[in-house]
Design an enzyme around this catalytic site. Structure first.
Site, PDB file in Angstrom:
ATOM      1  N   ASP A 278      -6.995   9.178  -3.499  1.00 36.98           N
ATOM      2  CA  ASP A 278      -6.012   9.240  -5.388  1.00 36.98           C
ATOM      3  C   ASP A 278      -5.824  10.673  -5.914  1.00 36.98           C
ATOM      4  O   ASP A 278      -6.200  12.085  -4.980  1.00 36.98           O
ATOM      5  CB  ASP A 278      -6.443   7.865  -6.235  1.00 36.98           C
ATOM      6  CG  ASP A 278      -5.790   7.594  -6.738  1.00 36.98           C
ATOM      7  OD1 ASP A 278      -4.548   8.242  -6.786  1.00 36.98           O
ATOM      8  OD2 ASP A 278      -5.872   6.239  -7.426  1.00 36.98           O
TER       9      ASP A 278
HETATM   10  C1  BGC Z   1      -2.366   5.507  -8.290  1.00 39.25           C
HETATM   11  C2  BGC Z   1      -2.577   5.796  -7.226  1.00 39.25           C
HETATM   12  C3  BGC Z   1      -1.153   6.090  -6.915  1.00 39.25           C
HETATM   13  C4  BGC Z   1      -1.009   7.909  -7.626  1.00 39.25           C
HETATM   14  C5  BGC Z   1       0.138   8.465  -6.746  1.00 39.25           C
HETATM   15  C6  BGC Z   1      -2.480   7.330  -8.963  1.00 39.25           C
HETATM   16  O1  BGC Z   1      -2.956   7.306 -10.301  1.00 39.25           O
HETATM   17  O2  BGC Z   1      -4.144   6.004  -8.984  1.00 39.25           O
HETATM   18  O3  BGC Z   1      -2.405   4.075  -6.359  1.00 39.25           O
HETATM   19  O4  BGC Z   1      -0.523   5.961  -5.156  1.00 39.25           O
HETATM   20  O5  BGC Z   1      -0.908   8.272  -8.915  1.00 39.25           O
HETATM   21  O6  BGC Z   1       1.045   8.271  -8.112  1.00 39.25           O
END
Ligand code: BGC
Length: 777
Positions: A278
């Site tokens: 993530d």
């Molecule tokens: C979120 C993810 C997301 C990523 C990219 C993160 O903060 O938890 O779900 O895909 O950001 O935007």
């Protein structure tokens, strides 16, 4: 060319090829699906480390140009290119309810709006995997046509507790429903030749302190509840990528857990794609590489330096790095970017809006319909609409699950379009209120998180008798209760799970005024997560639950209200009477002051203080209906509940022990009512005594009929294996299916069992897990 010069040229080519192939970095093979090993051999250490880190948040990160701005504006991330080896950038973008990219761009007159489709929770309410697959095929087409290679979706964390701010992105409290929905979602998106990233693997069940929170979970609950859905999705749909979560599990960051990312995910389940983190940088990058986390997103050169240093000082083996690089290259060669696909930037948004409306309509849940008040024929009917969400309808949640859509139909437009007449003064009032509120919020720089929706009724200086509810001039009332939540913070118990005093007052005022004249009150729940319903539901004649249904969702609500669509959605989670009825509530950081995100707001006084560094999943497997049904706890609406405008009868089922283990079953469902409709049949199993302690009922299969005309029947068939019946025995670290008589229930919801039959398993069946798996320390 004469013979001599031909031979000279040929000799030169052979010698050059020999020199290049023995000089490593000098060689310049161009990446193709057949030469990945050769390309890895030709890569320098710097290049290998580079390919393992994403393109960064900005144009250049630490001097390394990512080319990200040349790619798709507003996309969340990318992979880096290495031109000399023919490795292109690839593009990764959110998210579950539609593609999240910038809709308008500086110096560009074109627009890049994406369709806001229904959220994951609404899709799961359809109980219809083919509907989900059809819808995500349209979503995936936008991914492809806007030049993106991987959609960072679906989100499939379990609804452990109603207050998780991101539940809206996720499917269900049940792992089977969640796993099957996510698999259908992946198949739909990937049918376009683009990838998905199932997320957040795993245990990202709360947003409060999500970066550091340590989920302390026993292995049985892990295997049966929190990993089971990912297991189903990986095995059934082969997602291109998996996204590891921010949080820790039993002491280790999930993105650094070899048990999770390699032993279980790959060696046990057979996942053969790429794992990315993530969007956060954890200190021990080499450990993540070792654990099998291939790509670090969004990518930072510090991570690259750490990888290089660890290889040079021998704490990370180059074989581990090469293994990850190989998986990344295997991903890259599948992408449209690698294949040179010329995207149009012109997906058919009109057609997709229709798909979104249909998906929402087929999934909306009708919770209450006293005396068959719905459907209502629109013609000539005057409706009084209340609530901020009537004009500011909530299509989806906040954070990375946001979609930059061209428009969102609101309830005023949808009901007018359907042929109702609306009281202009009330609409004007809410219109002004929303504008005023937005201006105040813009001035204070805060983001609106709750839609209490009522304003004037909150003003103590206005005597209650002076409030004109317009009951005299209208035929019925619709009250829309709205909620919005999202990434970075959890919801509160007060004034969010529970209604605000203002909302309660409005409901009671509307109920008194309209019911005094014998007129009906309909409540629409435009919410992203479960709210309290038991204390007020009797004030409503009908309750429609569209969740956050996307840009066309208000039209879908109108379709259900008027009977154009016969509702067939059912709850993918339980609605408890009280928030504290969920065993997880005592350990959930509700009303917290402490939160680590830009979206977090200071919480109300009287907050439930709790150390948010860790969360103990003391309830084990007793999540949602598994607990309520076993413990006999009353609920407001049970798991799987949803009404229809018609009635279905279930014939005597056929259940047989299957020669390969497990059972096969079939049941015929007949539409016995007056309207055409669809029925979602749920198959719950009650296990024999004598084995491990088990929930009274567990969902083991489900199916939905096609649209059945009155009098029409359809037979649905199911197949459940021994392994799917097994529970995880922590003592001996294996799955076990106990011998004995299993009862198979065919139900309209978990508390409405229509038919039952049984079958026997003669001998205990056991299923080992990987000998090295060690998830609970
Ligand atoms: C979120 C993810 C997301 C990523 C990219 C993160 O903060 O938890 O779900 O895909 O950001 O935007």
């Amino acid at each position: 060319m004469n013979t001599e010069s031909f031979f000279r040229t040929a000799l030169f080519s052979v010698v050059s090829a020999l020199v290049l192939s023995t000089s490593g970095a000098m060689a310049q093979p161009k990446l193709s699906p057949d030469n990945i090993d050769e390309v890895i051999k030709a890569m320098t250490l710097d290049e290998k480390a580079t390919i393992c880190i994403g393109g960064g948040r900005a144009v250049t990160t630490g001097g390394v140009s990512t080319g990200i701005t040349d790619l798709v504006k507003g996309a969340a991330g990318s992979t880096r290119k290495i031109e000399r080896l023919g490795i292109p950038n690839t593009v990764l973008a959110d998210g579950p309810a539609g593609l999240r990219i910038d809709p308008t761009r500086e110096g560009d007159t074109k627009t890049y709006y994406a369709t806001a489709f229904p959220i994951g929770t609404l899709l799961a309410s359809s109980w219809d995997t083919s509907l989900v697959e059809q819808m995500t095929a349209a979503l995936g087409n936008e991914v492809l046509e806007y030049g993106v290679d991987v959609l960072l979706a679906p989100g499939q964390n379990i609804h452990r507790n109603p207050l998780n701010g991101r539940n809206y992105e996720y499917f269900s409290e049940d792992p089977l429903l969640s796993g099957k929905m996510a698999a259908a979602y992946v198949r739909g998106v990937q049918s376009n030749g683009v990838g998905t990233s199932i997320k957040h693997y795993a245990l990202n069940n709360q947003e409060t302190n999500r970066n550091e929170n340590d989920a302390i979970v026993g292995e049985r609950a892990l295997r049966e509840i929190y990993l089971k859905n990912f297991e189903i999705t990986v095995k059934e749909s082969h997602p291109w990528t998996v996204m590891s979560s921010y949080n820790k599990l039993n002491g280790d960051y999930t993105q650094q857990s070899k048990d999770l990312l390699t032993t279980v995910l790959r060696d046990e389940w057979g996942f053969d794609g790429m794992v990315m983190t993530d969007w956060g940088n954890k200190a021990d990058t080499p450990k993540a590489v070792w654990a099998g986390n291939d790509l670090m997103e969004p990518g930072n050169v510090v991570e690259k330096e750490r990888i290089i240093a660890a290889i040079q000082n021998g704490t990370l083996s180059e074989a581990d790095l090469d293994r990850n690089v190989k998986r990344i290259l295997e991903y890259i060669v599948k992408t449209p970017s690698f294949k040179g696909y010329k995207h149009s930037d012109k997906p058919d948004l009109k057609a997709h809006a229709e798909v979104a409306r249909k998906a929402a309509g087929e999934s909306i849940v009708l919770l209450r319909n006293e005396g068959g008040v719905l459907p209502i024929e629109a013609k000539g009917q005057k409706v009084a609409l209340y609530g901020e969400s009537i004009v500011d309808f909530v299509a989806g949640g906040t954070g990375s699950g946001t979609v930059n859509k061209a428009y969102c139909v609101n309830m005023v437009e949808a009901l007018t379009d359907a042929g109702f007449k609306l009281a202009p003064s009330i609409v004007g009032f809410y219109d002004e209120y929303v504008k005023y509120n937005d201006a105040v919020l813009a001035l204070s720089g805060t983001q609106r998180t709750y839609r209490y929706g009522i304003s004037k009724f909150d003003d103590p200086s206005v005597p209650r008798s002076a409030i004109d509810l317009h009951a005299n001039n209208n035929d019925f009332a619709v009250v829309v209760l709205g909620r919005i939540s999202g990434e970075g913070s959890d919801r509160n118990m007060d004034n969010d799970f529970n209604l605000t005093d203002i909302e309660r007052q409005l409901l009671s005022d509307v109920h008194s005024a309209f019911h005094a004249l014998g007129k009906k009150v309909i409540v629409v729940l435009n919410i992203g997560g479960v709210i309290e319903t038991n204390s007020w539901k009797r004030m409503a004649d009908a309750i429609i639950l569209p969740w956050l249904p996307g840009q066309e969702g208000a039209n879908a609500v109108a379709d259900v209200m008027t009977g154009k669509v016969n509702p067939s959605g059912k709850l993918p989670m339980s609605f408890p009477i009280d928030f504290m009825d969920h065993p997880s509530s005592s350990d959930f950081p509700y009303n917290q002051v402490k939160t680590n995100t830009p979206f977090g707001t200071a919480r109300a006084a009287g907050s439930h203080e709790k150390d948010v560094d860790y969360t103990e999943y003391n309830e084990g497997i007793w999540v949602g209906y598994r607990y309520f049904e076993t413990n006999g706890t009353e609920v407001s609406y049970p798991f799987g509940f949803g009404l229809s405008y018609t009635e279905f009868t279930y014939s005597a089922p056929v259940v047989k022990a299957s020669p390969e283990g497990g059972f096969t079953a079939s049941i015929t469902v007949r539409n016995n009512g007056k309207a055409a409709g669809k029925e979602a049949v749920q198959v719950y199993v009650h296990a024999p005594e004598g084995g491990m302690e088990k929930p009274a009922l567990e969902l083991k299969a489900f199916g939905k009929t096609r649209l059945l005309q009155p009098g029409e029947s359809q037979t649905l068939s199911f197949k459940v294996s021994d392994y799917e019946l097994a529970s995880f025995n922590e003592q001996v670290s294996r799955w076990e299916t106990a011998p004995g008589t299993y009862t198979v229930h065919f139900a309209s919801n978990v508390r409405d069992i229509r038919q039952s039959a049984s079958f026997k398993i003669a001998k205990m069946k056991t299923f080992p897990v990987h000998e090295k798996a060690c998830l609970a320390k």
